[in-house]
Scaffold this active site. Structure first.
Site, mmCIF file in Angstrom:
data_model
loop_
_atom_site.group_PDB
_atom_site.id
_atom_site.type_symbol
_atom_site.label_atom_id
_atom_site.label_comp_id
_atom_site.label_asym_id
_atom_site.label_seq_id
_atom_site.Cartn_x
_atom_site.Cartn_y
_atom_site.Cartn_z
ATOM 1 N N ASP A 146 -4.892 8.562 11.262
ATOM 2 C CA ASP A 146 -3.532 8.089 11.479
ATOM 3 C C ASP A 146 -2.925 8.589 12.774
ATOM 4 O O ASP A 146 -3.159 9.717 13.204
ATOM 5 C CB ASP A 146 -2.643 8.510 10.307
ATOM 6 C CG ASP A 146 -2.946 7.683 9.062
ATOM 7 O OD1 ASP A 146 -2.765 6.448 9.132
ATOM 8 O OD2 ASP A 146 -3.398 8.258 8.061
ATOM 9 N N GLU A 206 0.861 -1.172 0.000
ATOM 10 C CA GLU A 206 0.000 0.000 0.000
ATOM 11 C C GLU A 206 0.898 1.223 0.000
ATOM 12 O O GLU A 206 1.732 1.378 0.892
ATOM 13 C CB GLU A 206 -0.866 0.031 1.271
ATOM 14 C CG GLU A 206 -1.894 -1.066 1.323
ATOM 15 C CD GLU A 206 -2.565 -1.146 2.688
ATOM 16 O OE1 GLU A 206 -2.452 -0.192 3.483
ATOM 17 O OE2 GLU A 206 -3.187 -2.180 2.962
#
Ligand SMILES: Cc1ncc(COP(=O)(O)O)c(C=O)c1O
Lengths: 265, 400
Positions: free
Chosen positions: A59, A48
């Site tokens: 995140d 990814e």
């Protein structure tokens, strides 16, 4: 249903799949393809590539910081897609682009899919694209360009919703290991085991890869006992901060994960 | 709810709104979406809310006919005195509503973001009132700029977390609050401070602020013999005080709605927060709306002397009002806002917040006539801004 390197991979390999996440343009702007080559050579099954964003709200600190560095280095979707031109002469592993919807919208969703597919991207993860919108507006575009869209599930996702996601998906389901942002230290506990077995027992058509908090050989192997594989992100980003040259950092990190033959799931 | 400008089933105002959130947030937001209307409409909820608004917040706030200001602009100006609310701004209308919502949902822990600290103080206040744990995320730069509000929040028992990610201001504080919610998906309620964020937040916050226009209608009827003014003027950061002041006038096409944004040093100066002019459609904090961003879709940092208007986006309702032309959007510079602040202080003996001063400065732009009735939402008082005000005028004097 797309027939791409992702769908092919899952037909051929059903366990111990190692998916590695890294942020495009990190640590250096030009590292993207180097890291890809080295990941493939060192045994990653799929990757990814994170598309950096100013406001990555799912995140944790490690990936946030890598996003900031990458943006300061000058990374953008335009630059990334340019770097990926010709990448299919160098690597064959499936490539997923992962990022937030806003930069993709500004690039133009359709144009983005077209350009990504052209350079050899196989799938997208856009965590803030809700699946109702996906079904209505975006699905035909992705399908037209042969791209898979990967959805996340969490311990709070209901069975009904997981089944809906399973129906919409044609590559794998990204199973977030616990309620958290990326990079959190995850303790295995009863609640988590219950979640894993609940999902396993749903008999989904798509394979499951576990992500968030997978950081080393031990947590990778544990995840592989439950699911078809696992995703390593923050721990890999941290490894890229080591003093050695970037290829060496990739190589030694993957070696640490894959050093001995793993138990078949 | 407004027929023409209300939220759709899926959370949209025209093409703006929605819930663009990662799956990790879905259960929280979905729980709220399923229950918020029903809870708000419960008679017991309404009763508890109105009692608190009256006895704790101090509502209804006066609708004050500002005679000297009216003379100055040759029109009839009423100030809706949100500055007289407990904690000094309209922000508490929303936090009182949301704390009751959080209790109905069985939540034990409250999180919030804050820029200037007004929403943080209003949240810490209602958490003290409800006996709930309160964590406020605030950009590190803002904690330094707005120290008195940090101290107030602490005194009220809240934990203030300085945010060091990104640009260390309001948008990053909001990111951090969202991350907290992701990490605490069961026991926590997020009290967002404006009509922003994923559906149902913009609608829920607008409903809690709608008390402002509900009162304006009643008060105008009493004072003017008519419920509808000719103009309603309000400043827009995220857009909550404007949403509240506009709410019950949205479908009354005779009422001109004026939304005032912060131009900072000038719309084209590169230091501005005039989102309706500088923004393009995008996704910020889970909502599709107008936002300030680079060509590559990276969110940019706005600038305004007023910390409360310093947000790179605008609520989806306002994006729709701007695009449909239902509201007129005006951008006011730092300099004009500060001049208006001094003017109101000297003409009426009211020191307004710098945010509200932007609305005041728009009075000279709207060309209201002597027969017109203008209602200006005075969203907050200027006490919190004293340091900024003094520094600004000192520097200005030094330059002359
Ligand atoms: C007094 C005052 N007015 C206006 C605003 C702007 O917020 P909104 O646009 O949501 O009303 C703030 C925000 O802190 C404020 O404190």
């Amino acid at each position: 249903m797309p027939n791409n390197r992702l769908t092919q991979l899952f037909r051929e390999k059903t366990g111990n799949l190692l998916n590695v996440y890294f942020t495009a343009g990190y640590p250096k702007l030009e590292d993207t393809v180097t890291i890809l080559e080295e990941l493939e050579a060192s045994g990653a099954d799929l990757v990814e590539i994170g598309m950096p964003f100013s406001d990555p709200l799912a995140d944790g600190p490690t990936i946030q910081a890598s996003n900031m560095v990458a943006l300061d280095n000058g990374m953008s979707l335009k630059v990334l897609l340019k770097q990926l031109e010709g990448v299919r002469e160098k690597v064959t592993l499936p490539i997923i682009l992962m990022g937030y919807l806003n930069p993709v919208m500004q690039y133009g969703f359709e144009r983005f899919c077209e350009d990504a597919a052209r350079v050899g991207v196989d799938g997208l993860i856009l965590p803030d694209l809700p699946f109702a919108e996906y079904e209505e507006e975006y699905k035909p575009i992705l399908e037209k360009h042969g791209l898979s869209l990967i959805f996340l599930i969490t311990p709070q996702t209901s069975d009904t919703r997981i089944r809906q996601i399973d129906n919409l998906t044609n590559s794998f389901i990204y199973m977030v290991s616990s309620a958290s942002t990326t990079g959190s230290q995850v303790q295995t506990n009863d609640a988590q085991q219950a979640y894993f077995s609940r999902v396993r027992n749903l008999g989904l058509k798509n394979p499951l890869l576990i992500g968030f908090g997978i950081s080393d050989k031990n947590s990778f192997e544990l995840a592989c006992q439950t699911a078809h594989g696992a995703i390593i992100g923050s721990a890999f980003i941290k490894a890229l901060q080591n003093a050695a040259e970037v290829r060496e950092n990739v190589r030694s990190f993957l070696k640490s994960i894959k050093s001995e033959p793993t138990v078949q799931a | 709810m407004s027929k023409n400008y209300g939220v759709s089933e899926r959370g949209y105002y025209g093409q703006f709104g929605g819930a663009f959130i990662p799956e990790m947030l879905y259960p929280n937001v979905e729980e709220l979406r399923e229950k918020y209307v029903q809870i708000i409409e419960e008679p017991e909820f309404q009763e508890e809310l109105h009692l608190l608004l009256r006895d704790y917040v101090g509502r209804p706030t006066p609708l004050y006919h500002a005679k000297r200001l009216s003379e100055r602009y040759n029109t009839k100006i009423y100030l809706k005195r949100e500055d007289l609310n407990h904690t000094g701004a309209h922000k508490i209308n929303n936090t009182v509503g949301q704390i009751l919502m959080a209790k109905r949902l069985g939540k034990k822990r409250i999180i919030a973001e804050t820029g200037a600290g007004q929403h943080g103080v209003a949240t810490a206040t209602v958490c003290a009132l409800a006996g709930l744990e309160c964590i406020v995320y605030m950009g590190k730069i803002d904690t330094e700029r707005q120290k008195p509000n940090v101290e107030k929040m602490k005194l009220l028992g809240a934990t203030v977390v300085p945010v060091t990610s990104g640009s260390q201001t309001l948008k990053d504080a909001t990111n951090e609050a969202i991350r907290d919610w992701i990490n605490n998906p069961v026991d926590t309620h997020y009290i967002i401070g404006s009509v922003v964020g994923p559906h149902p937040y913009p609608d829920m916050v607008a409903r809690f602020q709608a008390i402002i226009s509900e009162e304006i209608r009643n008060q105008l009827l009493e004072k003017e013999g008519r419920e509808l003014p000719d103009y309603v003027v309000a400043c827009v950061g995220g857009g909550s005080n404007a949403a509240g002041a506009f709410y019950h006038f949205l479908d009354e096409e005779s009422v001109k709605l004026v939304a005032v944004e912060a131009a900072g040093l000038g719309v084209d100066s590169g230091h501005s927060a005039a989102t309706s002019v500088l923004g393009k459609t995008g996704i910020i904090h889970g909502s599709k709306t107008l936002l300030m961003q680079t060509e590559d879709g990276q969110i940019t940092e706005p600038y305004s002397i007023s910390a409360g208007l310093d947000y790179p986006g605008v609520g989806p309702l306002h994006a729709h009002l701007a695009q449909s032309g239902r509201a007129q959007f005006i951008a006011i510079t730092d300099a004009d806002a500060m001049e208006a602040l001094r003017e109101l202080s000297r003409l009426e003996g009211i020191i307004p917040a710098i945010e509200s001063s932007h609305a005041l400065a728009a009075l000279k732009e709207i060309n209201a006539g002597p027969e017109d009735v203008v209602v200006l939402n005075l969203s907050g008082r200027g006490d919190k801004d004293l340091n900024t005000i003094l520094t600004y005028f000192e520097q200005q004097d030094a330059q002359q």
